[in-house]
Motif scaffolding. Structure first.
Motif, PDB file in Angstrom:
ATOM      1  N   PRO A  50      31.598  24.837  22.374  1.00 36.41           N
ATOM      2  CA  PRO A  50      33.225  25.255  22.690  1.00 36.41           C
ATOM      3  C   PRO A  50      33.785  26.366  22.366  1.00 36.41           C
ATOM      4  CG  PRO A  50      32.890  22.923  21.918  1.00 36.41           C
ATOM      5  CD  PRO A  50      31.716  23.724  21.837  1.00 36.41           C
ATOM      6  N   PRO A  51      33.372  26.933  21.096  1.00 39.07           N
ATOM      7  CA  PRO A  51      34.077  28.202  20.861  1.00 39.07           C
ATOM      8  C   PRO A  51      33.201  29.665  21.300  1.00 39.07           C
ATOM      9  CG  PRO A  51      32.917  27.663  18.763  1.00 39.07           C
ATOM     10  CD  PRO A  51      32.945  26.392  20.007  1.00 39.07           C
ATOM     11  N   GLY A  52      32.074  29.018  22.057  1.00 38.78           N
ATOM     12  CA  GLY A  52      31.139  30.124  22.526  1.00 38.78           C
ATOM     13  C   GLY A  52      29.944  30.360  21.810  1.00 38.78           C
ATOM     14  N   ARG A  53      29.528  31.275  21.761  1.00 38.06           N
ATOM     15  CA  ARG A  53      28.350  31.726  20.794  1.00 38.06           C
ATOM     16  C   ARG A  53      28.623  31.591  19.216  1.00 38.06           C
ATOM     17  NH1 ARG A  53      24.523  37.010  21.298  1.00 38.06           N
ATOM     18  NH2 ARG A  53      23.544  36.725  19.235  1.00 38.06           N
ATOM     19  N   HIS A  54      28.115  30.971  18.486  1.00 35.65           N
ATOM     20  CA  HIS A  54      28.333  30.327  17.154  1.00 35.65           C
ATOM     21  C   HIS A  54      27.384  30.517  16.142  1.00 35.65           C
ATOM     22  CE1 HIS A  54      28.301  26.536  18.331  1.00 35.65           C
ATOM     23  NE2 HIS A  54      28.230  26.150  16.923  1.00 35.65           N
ATOM     24  N   THR A  55      27.602  30.699  15.014  1.00 35.68           N
ATOM     25  CA  THR A  55      26.642  30.229  13.696  1.00 35.68           C
ATOM     26  C   THR A  55      27.062  29.205  13.158  1.00 35.68           C
ATOM     27  OG1 THR A  55      27.487  31.724  12.212  1.00 35.68           O
ATOM     28  CG2 THR A  55      25.643  32.642  13.480  1.00 35.68           C
ATOM     29  N   PRO A  97      28.187  14.072   9.309  1.00 31.47           N
ATOM     30  CA  PRO A  97      29.513  14.413   8.623  1.00 31.47           C
ATOM     31  C   PRO A  97      29.398  15.953   8.186  1.00 31.47           C
ATOM     32  CG  PRO A  97      28.742  12.202   7.714  1.00 31.47           C
ATOM     33  CD  PRO A  97      27.539  12.732   8.645  1.00 31.47           C
ATOM     34  N   ASN A  98      28.368  16.406   7.669  1.00 28.86           N
ATOM     35  CA  ASN A  98      28.491  17.732   7.140  1.00 28.86           C
ATOM     36  C   ASN A  98      28.089  18.792   8.147  1.00 28.86           C
ATOM     37  OD1 ASN A  98      29.723  17.037   4.549  1.00 28.86           O
ATOM     38  ND2 ASN A  98      27.668  16.141   4.100  1.00 28.86           N
ATOM     39  N   GLY A  99      28.009  18.243   9.453  1.00 30.90           N
ATOM     40  CA  GLY A  99      27.213  19.171  10.506  1.00 30.90           C
ATOM     41  C   GLY A  99      28.415  20.344  10.766  1.00 30.90           C
ATOM     42  N   CYS A 100      27.997  21.245  11.699  1.00 31.53           N
ATOM     43  CA  CYS A 100      28.663  22.287  12.023  1.00 31.53           C
ATOM     44  C   CYS A 100      30.115  21.998  12.562  1.00 31.53           C
ATOM     45  CB  CYS A 100      28.126  23.027  13.144  1.00 31.53           C
ATOM     46  SG  CYS A 100      29.010  24.356  13.821  1.00 31.53           S
ATOM     47  N   ARG A 101      31.157  22.851  12.195  1.00 30.32           N
ATOM     48  CA  ARG A 101      32.244  22.327  12.716  1.00 30.32           C
ATOM     49  C   ARG A 101      32.477  22.056  13.998  1.00 30.32           C
ATOM     50  NH1 ARG A 101      37.762  25.866  10.858  1.00 30.32           N
ATOM     51  NH2 ARG A 101      39.075  24.703  12.068  1.00 30.32           N
ATOM     52  N   TRP A 102      31.809  23.282  14.798  1.00 25.57           N
ATOM     53  CA  TRP A 102      31.894  23.194  16.293  1.00 25.57           C
ATOM     54  C   TRP A 102      31.136  22.049  17.092  1.00 25.57           C
ATOM     55  CZ3 TRP A 102      36.194  25.344  16.568  1.00 25.57           C
ATOM     56  CH2 TRP A 102      36.673  26.469  15.824  1.00 25.57           C
ATOM     57  N   CYS A 103      29.705  21.981  16.474  1.00 28.13           N
ATOM     58  CA  CYS A 103      28.931  21.258  17.580  1.00 28.13           C
ATOM     59  C   CYS A 103      28.374  20.195  16.710  1.00 28.13           C
ATOM     60  CB  CYS A 103      27.664  22.168  17.954  1.00 28.13           C
ATOM     61  SG  CYS A 103      26.851  22.938  16.488  1.00 28.13           S
ATOM     62  N   GLY A 104      28.214  20.031  15.283  1.00 27.45           N
ATOM     63  CA  GLY A 104      27.921  18.820  14.580  1.00 27.45           C
ATOM     64  C   GLY A 104      26.508  19.045  14.088  1.00 27.45           C
ATOM     65  N   ILE A 105      25.678  19.853  14.707  1.00 27.04           N
ATOM     66  CA  ILE A 105      24.380  20.233  14.210  1.00 27.04           C
ATOM     67  C   ILE A 105      24.309  20.642  12.662  1.00 27.04           C
ATOM     68  CG2 ILE A 105      22.320  21.613  14.644  1.00 27.04           C
ATOM     69  CD1 ILE A 105      23.066  22.149  17.470  1.00 27.04           C
ATOM     70  N   GLU A 106      23.018  20.162  12.168  1.00 30.12           N
ATOM     71  CA  GLU A 106      23.214  20.431  10.495  1.00 30.12           C
ATOM     72  C   GLU A 106      22.928  21.707  10.302  1.00 30.12           C
ATOM     73  OE1 GLU A 106      20.081  17.940   8.442  1.00 30.12           O
ATOM     74  OE2 GLU A 106      20.756  16.088   9.793  1.00 30.12           O
ATOM     75  N   GLN A 107      23.356  22.471   9.057  1.00 28.45           N
ATOM     76  CA  GLN A 107      22.879  23.791   8.630  1.00 28.45           C
ATOM     77  C   GLN A 107      21.601  24.274   8.847  1.00 28.45           C
ATOM     78  OE1 GLN A 107      24.598  24.839   4.978  1.00 28.45           O
ATOM     79  NE2 GLN A 107      24.447  27.117   5.503  1.00 28.45           N
ATOM     80  N   ARG A 108      20.917  23.549   8.179  1.00 24.76           N
ATOM     81  CA  ARG A 108      19.388  23.806   8.462  1.00 24.76           C
ATOM     82  C   ARG A 108      18.995  23.626  10.083  1.00 24.76           C
ATOM     83  NH1 ARG A 108      14.718  21.307   4.680  1.00 24.76           N
ATOM     84  NH2 ARG A 108      13.131  22.570   5.121  1.00 24.76           N
ATOM     85  N   GLY A 109      18.425  24.701  10.421  1.00 24.40           N
ATOM     86  CA  GLY A 109      17.820  24.707  11.803  1.00 24.40           C
ATOM     87  C   GLY A 109      18.921  24.936  12.800  1.00 24.40           C
ATOM     88  N   HIS A 110      20.160  25.267  12.402  1.00 19.03           N
ATOM     89  CA  HIS A 110      21.208  25.405  13.475  1.00 19.03           C
ATOM     90  C   HIS A 110      21.161  26.623  14.100  1.00 19.03           C
ATOM     91  CE1 HIS A 110      25.222  26.632  15.014  1.00 19.03           C
ATOM     92  NE2 HIS A 110      25.627  25.327  14.843  1.00 19.03           N
TER      93      HIS A 110
END
Length: 50
Positions: A23-28, A4-17
């Motif tokens: 979808p928005p292209g290359r992103h942090t 639920p707290n994963g990245c807005r765009w892909c859902g991956i957790e902040q740690r290790g992202h």
């Protein structure tokens, strides 16, 4: 299952992202919106109930 707290765009957790391609292209890592968090939590609950 997306965190639920994963990245807005892909859902991956902040740690290790790091830098991802999605979808928005290359992103942090970007904080998800409150609505995304709610929707992800509800989806996770529904998945557990089935």
């Amino acid at each position: 299952m997306i965190n639920p707290n994963g990245c807005r765009w892909c859902g991956i957790e902040q740690r290790g992202h790091a830098i991802q391609y999605g979808p928005p292209g290359r992103h942090t890592w970007t904080q998800p919106t409150q609505q995304q968090i709610k929707d992800r939590m509800l989806a996770r609950r529904a998945e557990r109930e089935t």
